[in-house]
Every structure is written in C-alpha cells, then in structure tokens.
Scaffold this motif. Structure first.
Motif, PDB file in Angstrom:
ATOM      1  N   PHE A 131     -55.309  -8.303  36.043  1.00 25.35           N
ATOM      2  CA  PHE A 131     -56.075  -9.457  35.548  1.00 25.35           C
ATOM      3  C   PHE A 131     -56.954  -9.045  34.369  1.00 25.35           C
ATOM      4  N   ALA A 132     -57.438  -7.824  34.380  1.00 26.28           N
ATOM      5  CA  ALA A 132     -58.230  -7.324  33.251  1.00 26.28           C
ATOM      6  C   ALA A 132     -57.388  -7.309  31.972  1.00 26.28           C
ATOM      7  N   GLU A 133     -56.112  -6.929  32.107  1.00 20.41           N
ATOM      8  CA  GLU A 133     -55.217  -6.953  30.950  1.00 20.41           C
ATOM      9  C   GLU A 133     -55.007  -8.376  30.454  1.00 20.41           C
ATOM     10  N   LEU A 134     -54.864  -9.298  31.393  1.00 19.34           N
ATOM     11  CA  LEU A 134     -54.689 -10.704  31.011  1.00 19.34           C
ATOM     12  C   LEU A 134     -55.884 -11.190  30.211  1.00 19.34           C
ATOM     13  N   LEU A 135     -57.084 -10.886  30.680  1.00 22.66           N
ATOM     14  CA  LEU A 135     -58.295 -11.315  29.973  1.00 22.66           C
ATOM     15  C   LEU A 135     -58.364 -10.710  28.572  1.00 22.66           C
ATOM     16  N   TRP A 136     -57.935  -9.479  28.438  1.00 25.05           N
ATOM     17  CA  TRP A 136     -57.962  -8.820  27.132  1.00 25.05           C
ATOM     18  C   TRP A 136     -56.953  -9.459  26.179  1.00 25.05           C
ATOM     19  N   ILE A 137     -55.757  -9.774  26.690  1.00 20.87           N
ATOM     20  CA  ILE A 137     -54.708 -10.374  25.852  1.00 20.87           C
ATOM     21  C   ILE A 137     -55.084 -11.798  25.452  1.00 20.87           C
ATOM     22  N   VAL A 138     -55.571 -12.586  26.415  1.00 23.62           N
ATOM     23  CA  VAL A 138     -55.873 -13.990  26.156  1.00 23.62           C
ATOM     24  C   VAL A 138     -57.097 -14.127  25.260  1.00 23.62           C
ATOM     25  N   GLY A 139     -58.111 -13.319  25.489  1.00 21.68           N
ATOM     26  CA  GLY A 139     -59.317 -13.363  24.667  1.00 21.68           C
ATOM     27  C   GLY A 139     -59.962 -14.736  24.664  1.00 21.68           C
ATOM     28  N   ARG A 144     -52.932 -18.153  39.974  1.00 18.79           N
ATOM     29  CA  ARG A 144     -53.158 -19.604  40.057  1.00 18.79           C
ATOM     30  C   ARG A 144     -53.631 -19.979  41.453  1.00 18.79           C
ATOM     31  N   ARG A 145     -52.966 -19.470  42.467  1.00 17.73           N
ATOM     32  CA  ARG A 145     -53.361 -19.783  43.847  1.00 17.73           C
ATOM     33  C   ARG A 145     -54.751 -19.252  44.176  1.00 17.73           C
ATOM     34  N   ALA A 146     -55.141 -18.161  43.521  1.00 13.13           N
ATOM     35  CA  ALA A 146     -56.471 -17.577  43.754  1.00 13.13           C
ATOM     36  C   ALA A 146     -57.555 -18.289  42.952  1.00 13.13           C
ATOM     37  N   GLY A 147     -57.163 -19.257  42.118  1.00 12.32           N
ATOM     38  CA  GLY A 147     -58.144 -20.006  41.341  1.00 12.32           C
ATOM     39  C   GLY A 147     -58.628 -19.287  40.093  1.00 12.32           C
ATOM     40  N   ARG A 148     -57.885 -18.272  39.647  1.00 14.14           N
ATOM     41  CA  ARG A 148     -58.288 -17.535  38.450  1.00 14.14           C
ATOM     42  C   ARG A 148     -57.759 -18.165  37.168  1.00 14.14           C
ATOM     43  N   ILE A 149     -56.614 -18.814  37.254  1.00 12.28           N
ATOM     44  CA  ILE A 149     -56.039 -19.508  36.101  1.00 12.28           C
ATOM     45  C   ILE A 149     -55.624 -20.910  36.524  1.00 12.28           C
ATOM     46  N   LEU A 150     -55.480 -21.798  35.545  1.00 16.47           N
ATOM     47  CA  LEU A 150     -55.069 -23.179  35.782  1.00 16.47           C
ATOM     48  C   LEU A 150     -53.719 -23.403  35.113  1.00 16.47           C
ATOM     49  N   GLN A 151     -52.781 -23.957  35.853  1.00 13.21           N
ATOM     50  CA  GLN A 151     -51.477 -24.251  35.257  1.00 13.21           C
ATOM     51  C   GLN A 151     -51.486 -25.678  34.715  1.00 13.21           C
ATOM     52  N   LEU A 152     -51.157 -25.821  33.424  1.00 14.03           N
ATOM     53  CA  LEU A 152     -51.143 -27.126  32.772  1.00 14.03           C
ATOM     54  C   LEU A 152     -49.742 -27.731  32.759  1.00 14.03           C
ATOM     55  N   ARG A 153     -48.777 -26.913  32.566  1.00 17.56           N
ATOM     56  CA  ARG A 153     -47.359 -27.259  32.665  1.00 17.56           C
ATOM     57  C   ARG A 153     -46.612 -25.957  32.843  1.00 17.56           C
ATOM     58  N   ARG A 154     -45.305 -26.025  32.993  1.00 20.92           N
ATOM     59  CA  ARG A 154     -44.518 -24.805  33.144  1.00 20.92           C
ATOM     60  C   ARG A 154     -44.707 -23.926  31.900  1.00 20.92           C
ATOM     61  N   GLY A 155     -45.202 -22.735  32.103  1.00 25.60           N
ATOM     62  CA  GLY A 155     -45.358 -21.794  31.002  1.00 25.60           C
ATOM     63  C   GLY A 155     -46.641 -21.918  30.212  1.00 25.60           C
ATOM     64  N   ALA A 156     -47.520 -22.852  30.557  1.00 27.61           N
ATOM     65  CA  ALA A 156     -48.775 -23.034  29.824  1.00 27.61           C
ATOM     66  C   ALA A 156     -49.944 -23.007  30.804  1.00 27.61           C
ATOM     67  N   TYR A 157     -50.962 -22.220  30.477  1.00 25.92           N
ATOM     68  CA  TYR A 157     -52.079 -22.000  31.385  1.00 25.92           C
ATOM     69  C   TYR A 157     -53.406 -21.970  30.616  1.00 25.92           C
ATOM     70  N   ALA A 158     -54.491 -22.053  31.369  1.00 25.88           N
ATOM     71  CA  ALA A 158     -55.838 -21.835  30.849  1.00 25.88           C
ATOM     72  C   ALA A 158     -56.585 -20.993  31.875  1.00 25.88           C
ATOM     73  N   LEU A 159     -57.499 -20.188  31.397  1.00 27.57           N
ATOM     74  CA  LEU A 159     -58.330 -19.428  32.327  1.00 27.57           C
ATOM     75  C   LEU A 159     -59.271 -20.387  33.050  1.00 27.57           C
ATOM     76  N   ALA A 160     -59.515 -20.109  34.315  1.00 25.83           N
ATOM     77  CA  ALA A 160     -60.455 -20.925  35.090  1.00 25.83           C
ATOM     78  C   ALA A 160     -61.861 -20.346  34.920  1.00 25.83           C
ATOM     79  N   PRO A 161     -62.892 -21.194  35.063  1.00 22.19           N
ATOM     80  CA  PRO A 161     -64.250 -20.644  35.059  1.00 22.19           C
ATOM     81  C   PRO A 161     -64.429 -19.770  36.299  1.00 22.19           C
ATOM     82  N   PRO A 162     -65.160 -18.683  36.209  1.00 19.78           N
ATOM     83  CA  PRO A 162     -66.035 -18.259  35.103  1.00 19.78           C
ATOM     84  C   PRO A 162     -65.363 -17.311  34.116  1.00 19.78           C
ATOM     85  N   TYR A 163     -64.032 -17.215  34.158  1.00 17.96           N
ATOM     86  CA  TYR A 163     -63.345 -16.217  33.338  1.00 17.96           C
ATOM     87  C   TYR A 163     -63.138 -16.673  31.897  1.00 17.96           C
TER      88      TYR A 163
END
Length: 214
Positions: free
Chosen positions: A5-13, A41-60
């Motif tokens: 998840f740390a790598e994800l945060l670094w890539i997404v910025g 997604r199930r852990a509530g760390r990211i939000l799925q908007l559609r297949r293949g598209a996401y947003a980080l969930a707060p507080p991330y």
C-alpha cells in the motif's frame, strides 16, 4: 511481486483518480495486482469508481476528486453538460447534486462512493461546444459552454422548447441569451433548438414580449 500500500501511495501521489494502467510498472505485478486492489477496496483504503478506475479513500488521499473530473473519468469521451454545466456557469440558481454528462455510449446512471452520475448519449455530430475548464486544485474537466449546455438540455428533454418548461429553469437570460446561443442553435439545424434559443433571447430583450415572439 505484490505491491504494498505504501508503494501505491507513492505511485498515485496527488492524482485524484487513478487507473490500473498507472500501476502496471512491471509485468510481474499483473497477476496479483487486481486481487490486491480488491483487498484494499474491501478494507476501505481505496474506492472503486468503475472497472479499472479508483480513488484513494480518506485519510489516505491528498486531493479530493472534483465531481466533474470523476464524471469525465467514468466515461471517457464524455463532457459535463445540461443542468450541471449551467449551474457551474451560474446560469441557474439551483445547486445540482447529480452530475449530468453527454457523450458516447448508452444512457445510464452510475452511483459511486463519490456521488451519482448520469450519462446521456449524443450522436457524434452533436458532440461539440465544450472546453477544458479549471476545477481548482490543479484539476480540470471537460465542461460544455453555457450555450451548448442549454442546447443539450433542450435536445434531450421532450418538449424542451416549451416556454413554460424553459421558464421553470429560471435561467439568467441576460447572460445566456446572446447571439452566440442563437448561432450555436442554428449550427445544429434543429428547429426545436432554434425556437428555444430564440425564446431565451427574447426573454433577455423583453420578458413581457417573449411569449408573443415565439
């Protein structure tokens, strides 16, 4: 190799919305990436908007995604229009909660963790009259000009050229009813749109005579 998840945060910025293509830095990630995204997604760390598209969930997340940017990403090739674009331009007094877009693909409504979005189909010849607008926070989105937003709305609304229906919009006729609106309507070749544009222009010129001129 599984992504942390740390790598994800670094890539997404600061990206408000990200797609899986951004994360495919190496072929060895592909087999496990989708499973990892599902767990986050199930852990509530990211939000799925559609297949293949996401947003980080707060507080991330570092940036709150603007609804218009989200709409563009949900259906590539679409642009925000109708009541949403008119409200954005200050042409109607109401706040519009649901974001309406026009573009390719079948008409549908999509409910996401970031709001409700409706999409209306327009044939290619009608997909013009929008621009890339600043949403703040270095976010941009394709949004119809006020004139095109009104014409799209009339085009998609049964009897959208009815003066009583147009009156119900409570348009800022003085700001909208200029020559640009009539020129844009004439460019479509639609008598319905030309009648609606002429009525708005007459409201701007003299509201008391508007009904007589239509």
């Amino acid at each position: 190799m599984s992504m942390t998840f740390a790598e994800l945060l670094w890539i997404v910025g600061d990206e408000p919305v990200f797609e899986t293509g951004l994360l495919m830095a190496g072929a060895d990630r592909e087999p496990s990436l989708y499973g990892q995204l599902g767990r986050w997604r199930r852990a509530g760390r990211i939000l799925q908007l559609r297949r293949g598209a996401y947003a980080l969930a707060p507080p991330y997340r570092k940036t709150i995604p603007h609804p218009f940017l989200v709409a563009n990403r949900l259906v590539p090739g679409s642009y925000v229009s109708g009541l949403s674009a008119l409200a954005f331009a200050g042409m109607i007094p109401e706040f519009v909660a649901e974001v309406t877009s026009c573009g390719p693909g079948r008409p549908h409504i999509r409910s996401t963790p970031l709001g409700r979005y409706s999409f209306r189909y327009l044939k290619p010849a009608m997909r013009w009259g929008y621009r890339l607008a600043e949403m703040g926070g270095e976010q941009t989105a394709f949004v119809a000009t006020p004139a095109k937003a009104f014409l799209d709305l009339v085009h998609l609304q049964p009897r959208g050229d009815d003066p009583a229906w147009i009156d119900g919009l409570r348009l800022d006729a003085h700001a909208l009813g200029d020559a640009i609106l009539e020129e844009a309507a004439a460019a479509t070749g639609s008598r319905k749109l030309m009648r609606a544009a002429r009525y708005v222009r007459s409201l701007a010129d003299d509201p008391a005579l508007a009904w007589e001129e239509l």
